[in-house]
Every structure is written in structure tokens, then in C-alpha cells.
Scaffold this motif. Sequence first.
Motif, PDB file in Angstrom:
ATOM      1  N   SER A   1       0.585  -1.244  -0.086  1.00 40.18           N
ATOM      2  CA  SER A   1       0.049  -0.199   0.109  1.00 40.18           C
ATOM      3  C   SER A   1       1.244   1.454   0.225  1.00 40.18           C
ATOM      4  O   SER A   1       0.507   2.511  -0.143  1.00 40.18           O
TER       5      SER A   1
ATOM      6  N   THR B   1       2.113   4.532  -3.858  1.00 36.82           N
ATOM      7  CA  THR B   1       2.700   6.339  -3.671  1.00 36.82           C
ATOM      8  C   THR B   1       4.108   6.731  -3.609  1.00 36.82           C
ATOM      9  O   THR B   1       4.873   7.944  -4.072  1.00 36.82           O
TER      10      THR B   1
ATOM     11  N   ARG C   1       0.315   4.793  -9.170  1.00 32.30           N
ATOM     12  CA  ARG C   1      -0.418   4.824  -7.904  1.00 32.30           C
ATOM     13  C   ARG C   1      -0.979   3.321  -7.704  1.00 32.30           C
ATOM     14  O   ARG C   1      -1.695   3.061  -8.764  1.00 32.30           O
ATOM     15  N   ARG C   2      -1.241   3.354  -6.763  1.00 36.09           N
ATOM     16  CA  ARG C   2      -2.251   1.994  -6.552  1.00 36.09           C
ATOM     17  C   ARG C   2      -3.718   1.837  -6.006  1.00 36.09           C
ATOM     18  O   ARG C   2      -3.791   3.064  -5.897  1.00 36.09           O
TER      19      ARG C   2
ATOM     20  N   THR D   1      -5.778   1.529  -3.926  1.00 41.32           N
ATOM     21  CA  THR D   1      -6.399   1.480  -2.714  1.00 41.32           C
ATOM     22  C   THR D   1      -5.923   3.263  -2.695  1.00 41.32           C
ATOM     23  O   THR D   1      -6.425   3.576  -0.843  1.00 41.32           O
ATOM     24  N   THR D   2      -4.871   3.647  -3.492  1.00 39.23           N
ATOM     25  CA  THR D   2      -4.819   5.248  -2.899  1.00 39.23           C
ATOM     26  C   THR D   2      -5.732   6.425  -3.688  1.00 39.23           C
ATOM     27  O   THR D   2      -5.420   7.872  -2.780  1.00 39.23           O
TER      28      THR D   2
END
Lengths: 259, 238
Positions: free
Chosen positions: A248, A252, B128-129, B131-132
Motif C-alpha cells: 500500500s 505513492t 498509484r495503487r 487503494t490510494t
Amino acid sequence: MLGLLALPVVALVLGATPADLEAGLAHPLFGPALWRTAQTSLVSLGEVIALGTPLAWWLANSDGRGRRLVELLVDLPIVLPPAVVGIALLQAFGRQGLLGGQLEAMGVQIPFSVTAVVLAQIMVSAPFYIQSAAAAFRGVNPDLLLVARTLGQSRLGALLRVGLPLALPGLLSGAALAWARALGEFGATLLFAGNLPGATQTLPLAIYTALESDVRAALAIALVLAGISVVLLFGLRILPGVWRARASLSGTHEPEQQP
Amino acid sequence: MNWALSLRLRLGALELDVDLEGDARPVALVGPNGAGKTTLLRTIVGAHRPDSGRIQMGDLSVFDARSGIDLPPEQRRIGYVPQGYGLFPHLRVLDNVAFGRPDLPRAERREMAREMLKDMGCEHLTARRPTTLSGGEMQRVALARALMVGPRMLLLDEPLSALDAVARRALRAYLTDYLRSRKLPALVVTHDARDVVALDARVYVVEDGRISQSGTIEALTEAPATPFVAAFFHGTVA
């Protein structure tokens, strides 16, 4: 309760001096048994993963009486005492057993061989992997698999590219549990594969043998086995969390990969 | 392109028995929870095999019980965005979008995905993933991904429901423009009469697995056939 759970382990660690450990590691039983344990447990783990993963997928995706029956069969070795598993394996693969005639005709003798060690480990460890893998597959959102198919993937492609990666943490912890169980396998191995040093003797059986002549050696081997188990446990509990955190965060912070 | 479907399907307690048709004008599917709207979409993309009926996309039959045609989902080329958007959490945005078209080489697929994201104003999200992302971003990425396969039709399950009011208005306008300019047939499940009005959609009302009424917003507002239809369009200035 906690005290009861922790006390024997603490006693095990406190009871050994470095000199004991050194003597134990130099014990003639130790090397061959360690090698045999590593070899058989890795082979059985490979078989469990290769054969158990499709079965777990099927369990996660089917319904009805057939599935419940298979689930019962899968769980059976967990509740069966290891000695019973050993006798059952003899009844199946032994010379007088169910498949004894066919195996003898083919010139194959399984009991008291390395193959028997592996078979015993597979039988006692497979349920742990299959249960954990089936739960992991059940946790995969079916919408994601359907979307993968609308995007051009076959059923197998959707499983490999979406189902497996999403279930991976559960598959890994199941594999670690199964491996730990196979490493410690004693009862079924003793009855079905015997306790032949240099042949079918694994670390738990070496502890048993060493205990008769040299308590210190038994203690040292036990410590090594305990060490491996603890490492596995930490891997089991901590790695999946690290994995998730990394997944996760990396979205970013990591620079985009160039194609 | 014209599309038409006629389906009968029994799935657990649900009995679906519906006939729908449409063209490039969007079609809105409304109805109470549990009426079978999501099951209908999943059946159209190929998750469930109807007991009888057919699904026609232009000249192509993707399902026809009588002649035994039943294309697997990967051959139907129907863009599907489920509730919650269905983004793959283990893949970055770019790889989510590039997931379709496994027939193309990787570099080409990614280039195409990049273009698709740019069209949606999402090129800054590629690394980006999922979930973000915010809800509106997820919806755009899911849309870009569905469009990668050059779909014959788009099926959107409550595309706007999880968004806050501002994102909802922005995406509603975007979606309306997009569908209108591409003349891409779409079937949109919604619980909000404002979506129907903005999309200028023809409406099918599903209640208890059947079509209880269909027609234009005006027709349904003037002469609602059931209490649900009356309540749904109550206060809508069509």
C-alpha cells in the motif's frame, strides 16, 4: 494458561549451554537427520502445494454435498492421531495392504523408505495448506475474476493473474503451517517409515533415539528444531503484514516503472 | 449499434425474466435492492448461463439458447464496471488499465493504457495503487480499463453511488458527454433519478426479476405503473 504454554519452551532454552549445543550439532545422528528432514519436508511441501492448490480452488468455488464431503476428507488427518495415520498408511501401501499386490508387482516397496517419510508428511500436513488456501481463494472478490474475464482473460488466465496474486498471503501462510507440521512429523513416520538412521530418520526421530543414550544430544537437536519452528512462526505472523504495508505504501512512493 | 436481450434465469431465490433493447442512447436500469439488476448485468457479461433466451449485440449473437451459442466472457467484448469499481488491488493504475488486450505486446499495451488515462485526465495516476485513489479517480480508471478492449457496450453498476456530491456531479457530466460523443451503448444501474435525467436515458424498471415498466423519463413520471416508479421519479422535473 500462558505460563503453561511458555514454561516448557523457556525450560528448553535455559536448559542448554552453548557447549551442549555444540556437542549436539556434532552428534553423528544430527547431520544425516537434518539433511533427511530438509529433503523430505521440502519435497512433501512441493507436492502439497502442487496438488493442494487446485483442490483448494475447487473447494472455494463449489457448493453442495460434494464439497462438504471433500472438506471432511481433507480435515480427517487433523483429527486422526498420528499413530493411526501411520497404521492406515501401512494398510494402504504395506505389503499386506490394499495396494500391496500392485506395488509388489511393479517392484516398488514403500514402507520403511524415504518415500514413506514423504507420504506420511504429505498426509499430516496437506490439510493445513488446503484449508488455508481455500479460505484465501474464498476471500477473493468474484467480481474481480469476472472483470478479468471481460478484459480478455480465460478462466485459467483470470485465476493466474488475479486469483493467485490476491490469495498469495493466505497461500504462503498455509504453506508455512504445512511445512512446520511436516518438519515435526513423528508418529506416522515412526510406524510407516521406521526410524532407520541415515535412511528414514528425521530430526524428531533422531531426538527420540538420542534420548535413549545422550540426553544432551537430544536437547541440542530439539533446540535446533525449535529454532526452525520459531523462525517459521515469525515468517507466518509478520511477513504478511510487512507485505501488505509495502504494497500500500509503494503506490505513492516508488517511481513509476518504465516499460 | 442496436442491442437486444431476452433472458430467463433462475438463480437461487431469484427468478429473472426480462426483455430489454436499446441503441446508442443510454439505458438506465432502476429498481429496488434485490430486484435482480446486478444479476442481470453479470448474466449479460457471461457469469451466469440463462435457462433460455438470447443476447444480441448488433449482428452478433453472444448468447442464444436455441442455437446453443454461448460465448465466454472473454469473447463478448462487453465493458463491465461492477459496484466498487473492481480495480485489481495488486496492480498499479497503469497495469490495471493495460490488463485488457492480453493479445498486444506489453509495451504497446502500456502505451495504449497511458493514452486512455490521458483521455480521462488521469495520466498523473499511472504509478498509484488503486487503494490510494479517491472514488472519482477509481471510477475513471475503471472506465478507462473497460474501454481498453473496445467494448461493444458498457455495463455500469451504480457508477456514481459511492461518490460525494461534487465528484458525483463532475463524473455524471463526464459520463454523459462521453457516452453521447462516442455513441457507445450503455446500460447503467442507478438509484438516483438525477443520473437518469442527466444521461437522458431510456428507463427500464426491474422489480422482483421482471420489467415492471419501461419508457422515457417523461412517460414514467406522468404515468407510473407501480408505487416504486412513482416514488423513484417523485419530484423530478423531466
